[in-house]
Design a protein around this motif. Structure first.
Motif, PDB file in Angstrom:
ATOM      1  N   GLN A 198       0.851  -1.181   0.000  1.00 16.80           N
ATOM      2  CA  GLN A 198       0.000   0.000   0.000  1.00 16.80           C
ATOM      3  C   GLN A 198       0.891   1.236   0.000  1.00 16.80           C
ATOM      4  N   SER A 199       0.671   2.109  -0.968  1.00 21.35           N
ATOM      5  CA  SER A 199       1.504   3.297  -1.125  1.00 21.35           C
ATOM      6  C   SER A 199       0.673   4.557  -0.943  1.00 21.35           C
ATOM      7  N   SER A 200       1.373   5.680  -0.843  1.00 18.86           N
ATOM      8  CA  SER A 200       0.757   7.001  -0.682  1.00 18.86           C
ATOM      9  C   SER A 200       0.012   7.147   0.637  1.00 18.86           C
ATOM     10  N   ILE A 201       0.466   6.444   1.681  1.00 13.40           N
ATOM     11  CA  ILE A 201      -0.139   6.635   2.990  1.00 13.40           C
ATOM     12  C   ILE A 201       0.534   7.823   3.671  1.00 13.40           C
ATOM     13  N   LEU A 202      -0.151   8.390   4.658  1.00 13.03           N
ATOM     14  CA  LEU A 202       0.326   9.618   5.289  1.00 13.03           C
ATOM     15  C   LEU A 202       1.368   9.331   6.367  1.00 13.03           C
ATOM     16  N   ILE A 203       2.435  10.154   6.381  1.00 14.81           N
ATOM     17  CA  ILE A 203       3.441  10.113   7.433  1.00 14.81           C
ATOM     18  C   ILE A 203       3.746  11.557   7.829  1.00 14.81           C
ATOM     19  N   PRO A 204       4.321  11.793   9.018  1.00 15.64           N
ATOM     20  CA  PRO A 204       4.628  13.170   9.431  1.00 15.64           C
ATOM     21  C   PRO A 204       5.587  13.854   8.459  1.00 15.64           C
ATOM     22  N   ASP A 205       5.343  15.136   8.212  1.00 15.27           N
ATOM     23  CA  ASP A 205       6.219  15.940   7.368  1.00 15.27           C
ATOM     24  C   ASP A 205       7.518  16.204   8.144  1.00 15.27           C
ATOM     25  N   PRO A 206       8.685  15.746   7.629  1.00 11.31           N
ATOM     26  CA  PRO A 206       9.936  15.921   8.381  1.00 11.31           C
ATOM     27  C   PRO A 206      10.330  17.382   8.568  1.00 11.31           C
ATOM     28  N   THR A 207       9.791  18.283   7.731  1.00 15.45           N
ATOM     29  CA  THR A 207      10.130  19.700   7.862  1.00 15.45           C
ATOM     30  C   THR A 207       9.165  20.457   8.764  1.00 15.45           C
ATOM     31  N   ASP A 208       7.994  19.856   9.033  1.00 18.52           N
ATOM     32  CA  ASP A 208       7.010  20.507   9.894  1.00 18.52           C
ATOM     33  C   ASP A 208       6.074  19.436  10.454  1.00 18.52           C
ATOM     34  N   PRO A 209       6.277  19.006  11.713  1.00 14.39           N
ATOM     35  CA  PRO A 209       5.480  17.912  12.277  1.00 14.39           C
ATOM     36  C   PRO A 209       4.000  18.229  12.416  1.00 14.39           C
ATOM     37  N   ASN A 210       3.608  19.498  12.203  1.00 18.83           N
ATOM     38  CA  ASN A 210       2.191  19.851  12.258  1.00 18.83           C
ATOM     39  C   ASN A 210       1.440  19.432  10.991  1.00 18.83           C
ATOM     40  N   PHE A 211       2.168  19.007   9.983  1.00 21.18           N
ATOM     41  CA  PHE A 211       1.560  18.585   8.721  1.00 21.18           C
ATOM     42  C   PHE A 211       2.003  17.164   8.394  1.00 21.18           C
ATOM     43  N   ARG A 212       1.327  16.604   7.397  1.00 25.95           N
ATOM     44  CA  ARG A 212       1.671  15.262   6.931  1.00 25.95           C
ATOM     45  C   ARG A 212       1.949  15.281   5.440  1.00 25.95           C
ATOM     46  N   ILE A 213       2.764  14.331   5.016  1.00 27.64           N
ATOM     47  CA  ILE A 213       3.063  14.166   3.601  1.00 27.64           C
ATOM     48  C   ILE A 213       2.656  12.761   3.173  1.00 27.64           C
ATOM     49  N   GLN A 214       2.475  12.601   1.873  1.00 26.96           N
ATOM     50  CA  GLN A 214       1.930  11.343   1.364  1.00 26.96           C
ATOM     51  C   GLN A 214       3.048  10.533   0.707  1.00 26.96           C
ATOM     52  N   GLN A 215       3.956  10.037   1.524  1.00 29.64           N
ATOM     53  CA  GLN A 215       5.089   9.278   1.001  1.00 29.64           C
ATOM     54  C   GLN A 215       5.254   7.933   1.694  1.00 29.64           C
ATOM     55  N   GLY A 216       4.332   7.595   2.568  1.00 29.70           N
ATOM     56  CA  GLY A 216       4.471   6.352   3.314  1.00 29.70           C
ATOM     57  C   GLY A 216       4.090   5.131   2.493  1.00 29.70           C
ATOM     58  N   GLU A 217       4.746   4.004   2.806  1.00 26.06           N
ATOM     59  CA  GLU A 217       4.441   2.726   2.175  1.00 26.06           C
ATOM     60  C   GLU A 217       4.502   1.632   3.227  1.00 26.06           C
ATOM     61  N   VAL A 218       3.650   0.646   3.082  1.00 23.36           N
ATOM     62  CA  VAL A 218       3.675  -0.514   3.951  1.00 23.36           C
ATOM     63  C   VAL A 218       3.492  -1.755   3.083  1.00 23.36           C
ATOM     64  N   GLU A 219       4.187  -2.826   3.449  1.00 22.17           N
ATOM     65  CA  GLU A 219       4.125  -4.061   2.669  1.00 22.17           C
ATOM     66  C   GLU A 219       3.749  -5.221   3.576  1.00 22.17           C
ATOM     67  N   SER A 220       2.846  -6.046   3.090  1.00 23.07           N
ATOM     68  CA  SER A 220       2.404  -7.237   3.803  1.00 23.07           C
ATOM     69  C   SER A 220       2.715  -8.459   2.944  1.00 23.07           C
ATOM     70  N   ARG A 221       3.547  -9.334   3.491  1.00 15.74           N
ATOM     71  CA  ARG A 221       3.881 -10.584   2.798  1.00 15.74           C
ATOM     72  C   ARG A 221       3.526 -11.745   3.705  1.00 15.74           C
ATOM     73  N   GLY A 222       2.983 -12.782   3.110  1.00 14.71           N
ATOM     74  CA  GLY A 222       2.601 -13.869   3.986  1.00 14.71           C
ATOM     75  C   GLY A 222       2.191 -15.132   3.268  1.00 14.71           C
ATOM     76  N   PHE A 223       1.872 -16.109   4.106  1.00 15.77           N
ATOM     77  CA  PHE A 223       1.420 -17.416   3.644  1.00 15.77           C
ATOM     78  C   PHE A 223       0.260 -17.838   4.521  1.00 15.77           C
ATOM     79  N   GLU A 224      -0.761 -18.408   3.916  1.00 18.51           N
ATOM     80  CA  GLU A 224      -1.904 -18.889   4.693  1.00 18.51           C
ATOM     81  C   GLU A 224      -2.419 -20.190   4.094  1.00 18.51           C
TER      82      GLU A 224
END
Length: 721
Positions: free
Chosen positions: A553-579
Motif C-alpha cells: 500500500q503506497s501514498s499513505i500519510l506520514i509526518p512531514d519531516p520539515t514541519d510535524p504539524n503537517f503530513r506528507i503522502q510518502q508512506g508505504e507498507v508491505e504485507s507478505r505472507g502465507f496462509e
C-alpha cells in the motif's frame, strides 16, 4: 476517534442516466443467467452428507455443503465454482455459525486464515477485523454484496442469528467493489425465504445475566406457488464484563421473495430494524507509559450507547434467455446513535484519585447503495465467456456532534463507580461535522474458460466526491478523486481436484485532507500478487487452500519531516505472507476447520522504516472440530472443541516492546432429544463456552492496551418444527 473512509461521488444524473439505459435494455429484471455450455466439464462433487443447516434459503451468494463452500459470488459477482476463482476467499457457513454458537461478527471470523479478529480486545460496541494485516472495519464491511454505509460511530451492527453465512474476499477488491482497504472485504449474507416450511424458536441464558430469545419462520405464503416469506427476530438483555456497557438488542428482519412461474424473474425484498444498547466506554485505562491498569473507563451514572438502525432493499434479477441476464441490488439504510460516556483523563497518585470527564456524542447517517449488473454467457468456438458489465453507486451523508461535561474523580483505593456526580454536556457545541460522500463506478469483467484454463480479467473506473461542512467555524471543504483499478487471474483445473492459480489485483482508498501547500491528498493505492493452490476432490467433501501473497500500500500519510504539524503522502507498507485453510464435513456427524497464517508486515519508509505495525501477530493457528455421535450409548451427543493460537506481536510501531503470545480455547456440548423420543424431534440443547480458561492477556497497540474477552458460557434450547 474511529475514522470512516467511504466513497464520494460523481454527479447523480450520470448514475440515473446509466440506470435508465440498463433498465431500457433489461425491460423488467432478476435471477442468475443460465450458463452457456462450459469449455470445462468439471466432475460434479458427489457427497453422501449434505451437511447444510436446515433453513438455508436459496441465493445469497454462498452455496455450501456443511462447512465446505462450493459456489460463491463474492469474488466475481457471478455464481462461480470456488475452484475457478483466482483469489483467496474465506467462508463461514450457517452450520458453522450454529456449531460454534457465534454471537458477533468478530467471533464468526476467528477461525479464518489471514484474519485477525478482535485486534483491540473485547468491545461490545464495534466489530474490528483485520485481513492480511489491514483494517477493513471502516471500508470493507458489506451486506449482500452492497457496502454497509455509515459514519464515524453510526456504524451497522451485524447480528449473527440473522445471517445465512459470511464470506471474506482477501486482497485488493476495488475492481468489483470500489474504494476500500487492500486487505479485502467482509460480506455478511442475510437469511432468505425458503421453498419448504421452516420454523424455529430458541431460548438462551448465559454469563453476565444474559437472556435471549430467537425465532425464525419461513416457507411459501399460503395459497401461493410463487411467493415465499421469512421472518427472523432476536431479543436480548445482557450485561458485559464492563461496568458501564450492556449488550441489549431487539432485531426484526422480514424477507419476501416473488418468483415467476417460469423462474426467469425473481424479486427478493430484505428488511431489518434493530435497536441496541451498549456502553459509551468499554475499556481499561492505560498509563502514558503503556501499562494497562485494572481501572475501567465508564460510569454507571452516565453510560449508554443507544442506537437504531434500519435497512430496506431488494435483489431483482431477470433472465432473458440462457445467454443474457440482468440484476439490480439496491438498499437504503439509516443509523442513529447517541453515545454517553465517562473516561479517565489521568491518575493523581498524590490525591489517590483518577481524574475523569464526561462527554456525549451523537452521530446520524443515512445512505443508499445500488449495483446494476448485466451478465452475458456465450461461446466463441471452444472458448466460453461469462461477461459481466456493471454500474454501481453509493451515497452516504452523516452528521457528527459532541460536547463535554464533567465527572467526579474515581478513588484509586476503593473505585467508587456510580457514586460520584456526573454533569452531562449541556449542549453539543464542542464539535460538529457534516459529510456527504458519493461514489460512482463502472466495471467490466470476463471469465474466459478454455480447456482447463480459467482466465478472469476485469477493470473498473471510479469517481468520488467528498464534501465536508463545519457549521461552528463556517468552513467547508470539497475533494474529488477518480481512479482506475483492475484484476487479472489465471487458474488451471486438474482432474484430481487440484487447481493452482495466480493473480494480480489493485485497490484504492480516498485520503481526506490537505498537505502543507494546501493541495488535496490523492487516494492511497494497493497492489497484490498472489499465487495459490486449492484441493477440492470430487468424491470427498473436503476443501484445502493455500496462498502466498504480497500486498503493498503506497501514498499513505506520514509526518512531514520539515514541519510535524503537517503530513506528507510518502508512506508505504508491505504485507507478505502465507496462509492455509482446510475445511471438511466428512459426514453429517463430523465437521472440521483448521487454519494457519504467517504474516511479515513492515513499513517501507518513514521513521518506522523496517518495523512491523503494532498489534499484528507473526503467526496464527486455529482448529475447530464438531462431532455428533450417531450410534451407541452416546447417540445424539455432540462435542465441539477449538483452539486459537496467537503469537507475539509488537506493542508499538517503534518495535520497542512485545505483546505476549496466547492460546485460547472454545468448546460446546449439545444433545439432540429426538434420540430419546420421536415426540421430541426438533428439540436440541447446547452449552457453549468461549475462552474456556479465562485468558485475559492484554494486547497493546501504540500506548493503548486491551484485554481478550473473559470466559463466557451460554446455554441454548432450540425447537425446530
Amino acid at each position: 476517534m474511529r475514522v470512516f473512509d467511504s466513497s464520494p461521488r460523481r454527479p447523480a444524473n450520470v448514475f440515473l442516466a446509466g440506470c435508465s439505459l440498463i433498465a431500457v435494455l433489461a425491460g423488467s429484471s432478476a435471477a442468475h443467467a443460465q450458463q452457456a455450455t462450459p469449455a470445462i466439464e468439471l466432475d460434479p462433487v458427489v457427497i453422501e452428507a449434505t451437511g447444510t443447516a436446515p433453513g438455508d434459503g436459496p441465493g445469497g451468494g454462498l452455496t455450501s455443503a456443511g462447512y465446505v463452500a462450493r459456489d460463491t459470488t463474492i469474488a466475481t459477482k457471478t455464481d462461480t465454482d470456488v475452484r475457478k476463482i483466482p483469489q483467496s476467499i474465506g467462508t463461514v457457513s450457517r452450520e458453522e455459525l450454529e456449531n460454534r454458537n457465534v454471537q458477533s461478527l468478530v467471533e464468526a471470523a476467528r477461525y479464518t486464515a489471514g484474519v485477525r479478529a478482535g485486534q483491540f480486545g473485547f468491545d461490545p460496541r464495534f466489530d474490528t477485523i483485520y485481513v492480511r494485516g489491514f483494517n477493513v472495519t471502516d471500508t470493507g464491511f458489506y451486506r449482500d454484496g452492497l457496502r454497509s454505509l455509515g459514519g464515524s460511530f453510526s456504524v451497522f451492527r451485524h447480528e449473527p442469528y440473522l445471517l445465512q453465512g459470511v464470506t471474506i474476499l482477501k486482497g485488493p477488491s476495488s475492481m468489483l467493489y470500489g474504494s476500500g482497504a487492500p486487505g479485502g472485504i467482509v460480506n455478511v449474507i442475510s437469511k432468505r425465504p425458503t421453498e419448504t416450511p421452516f420454523h424455529e424458536i430458541e431460548a438462551q441464558v448465559g454469563s453476565h445475566s444474559r437472556v435471549q430469545g430467537n425465532f425464525d419462520l419461513s416457507g411459501p405464503v399460503p395459497s401461493s406457488e410463487n411467493l415465499f416469506y421469512r421472518l427472523t427476530g432476536v431479543w436480548r438483555s445482557a450485561d458485559t464484563e464492563f461496568i458501564a456497557a450492556r449488550d441489549d438488542r431487539v432485531s426484526i428482519a422480514p424477507a419476501l421473495t416473488f418468483r415467476s412461474s417460469d423462474k426467469n424473474t425473481e424479486l427478493t425484498v430484505l428488511g431489518e430494524y434493530t435497536e441496541f444498547t451498549s456502553g459509551g466506554s468499554a475499556g481499561w485505562y492505560t498509563t502514558p507509559q503503556g501499562q494497562i491498569t485494572g481501572l475501567q473507563h465508564g460510569d454507571p451514572n452516565y453510560k449508554d450507547y443507544d442506537g437504531q438502525q434500519f435497512r430496506i432493499g431488494y435483489e431483482f434479477s431477470h433472465r432473458f434467455n440462457e445467454h443474457l441476464a440482468f440484476r439490480q441490488n439496491l438498499r437504503y439504510q439509516n443509523v442513529d446513535t447517541d453515545m454517553k460516556y465517562v473516561s479517565i483523563l489521568g491518575l493523581d497518585p498524590v490525591q489517590g484519585v483518577a481524574n475523569r470527564y464526561a462527554a456525549r456524542l451523537v452521530d446520524n447517517s443515512e445512505g443508499i447503495a445500488v449495483d446494476n449488473q448485466l451478465q452475458a454467457n456465450f461461446n466463441l468456438g471452444p472458448v466460453a465467456n461469462t461477461v459481466l458489465a456493471g454500474l454501481d453507486y453509493n451515497n452516504v451523508s452523516y452528521r457528527y456532534r459532541y460536547g463535554f461535561g464533567t465527572a467526579g474523580p474515581l478513588s484509586l483505593a476503593f473505585p467508587n463507580y456510580g457514586m460520584t456526580l456526573v454533569q452531562p454536556p449541556v449542549s453539543l457545541d464542542g464539535y460538529e461535522q457534516r459529510t456527504r460522500q458519493e461514489q460512482l463506478g463502472v466495471y467490466v469483467q470476463d471469465q474466459i474458460e478454455f480447456n482447463r484454463f480459467v482466465l478472469t480479467v476485469g477493470g473498473r473506473h471510479d469517481w468520488l466526491e467528498t464534501r465536508n461542512k463545519y457549521p461552528l467555524s463556517s468552513s467547508r471543504s470539497e475533494q474529488n478523486d477518480s481512479k482506475f483499478t483492475g484484476r487479472v487471474g489465471l487458474a488451471y483445473l486438474f482432474d484430481n481436484g487440484f487447481s493452482p492459480y495466480a493473480s494480480y489485483s489493485t485497490s484504492f482508498a480516498p485520503t481526506i485532507g490537505t498537505s502543507r501547500d494546501g493541495s488535496s491528498f490523492k487516494p492511497t493505492e494497493g497492489q497484490q500478487e498472489e499465487i495459490g493452490l486449492r484441493y477440492t476432490p470430487s468424491d470427498l467433501n473436503l476443501s484445502v487452500s493455500a496462498a502466498l501473497f504480497r500486498i503493498k500500500q503506497s501514498s499513505i500519510l506520514i509526518p512531514d519531516p520539515t514541519d510535524p504539524n503537517f503530513r506528507i503522502q510518502q508512506g508505504e507498507v508491505e504485507s507478505r505472507g502465507f496462509e492455509v485453510q482446510a475445511m471438511t464435513s466428512l459426514t453429517d456427524s463430523l465437521n472440521l476447520t483448521a487454519a494457519y497464517t504467517y504474516l511479515d508486515m513492515e513499513y517501507l519508509n518513514g521513521d518506522d522504516r523496517g518495523n512491523m505495525p503494532a498489534g499484528i501477530p507473526d503467526h496464527q493457528f486455529s482448529v475447530w472440530g464438531n462431532y455428533e455421535f450417531s450410534s451407541g450409548f452416546a447417540q445424539g451427543v455432540g462435542i465441539g472443541f477449538g483452539t486459537r493460537v496467537i503469537s507475539k506481536s509488537w506493542a508499538d510501531d517503534a518495535n520497542t516492546s512485545r505483546n505476549p503470545s496466547r492460546v485460547l480455547f472454545d468448546a460446546t456440548l449439545s444433545y439432540d432429544f429426538s434420540h430419546l423420543s420421536e415426540s421430541l424431534k426438533g428439540v436440541r440443547a447446547q452449552v457453549s463456552a468461549k475462552n474456556l480458561f479465562d485468558d485475559r492477556v492484554p494486547t497493546c497497540v501504540n500506548s493503548y492496551c486491551y484485554r481478550e474477552e473473559g470466559r463466557s458460557v451460554i446455554g441454548s434450547l432450540r425447537y425446530r418444527f
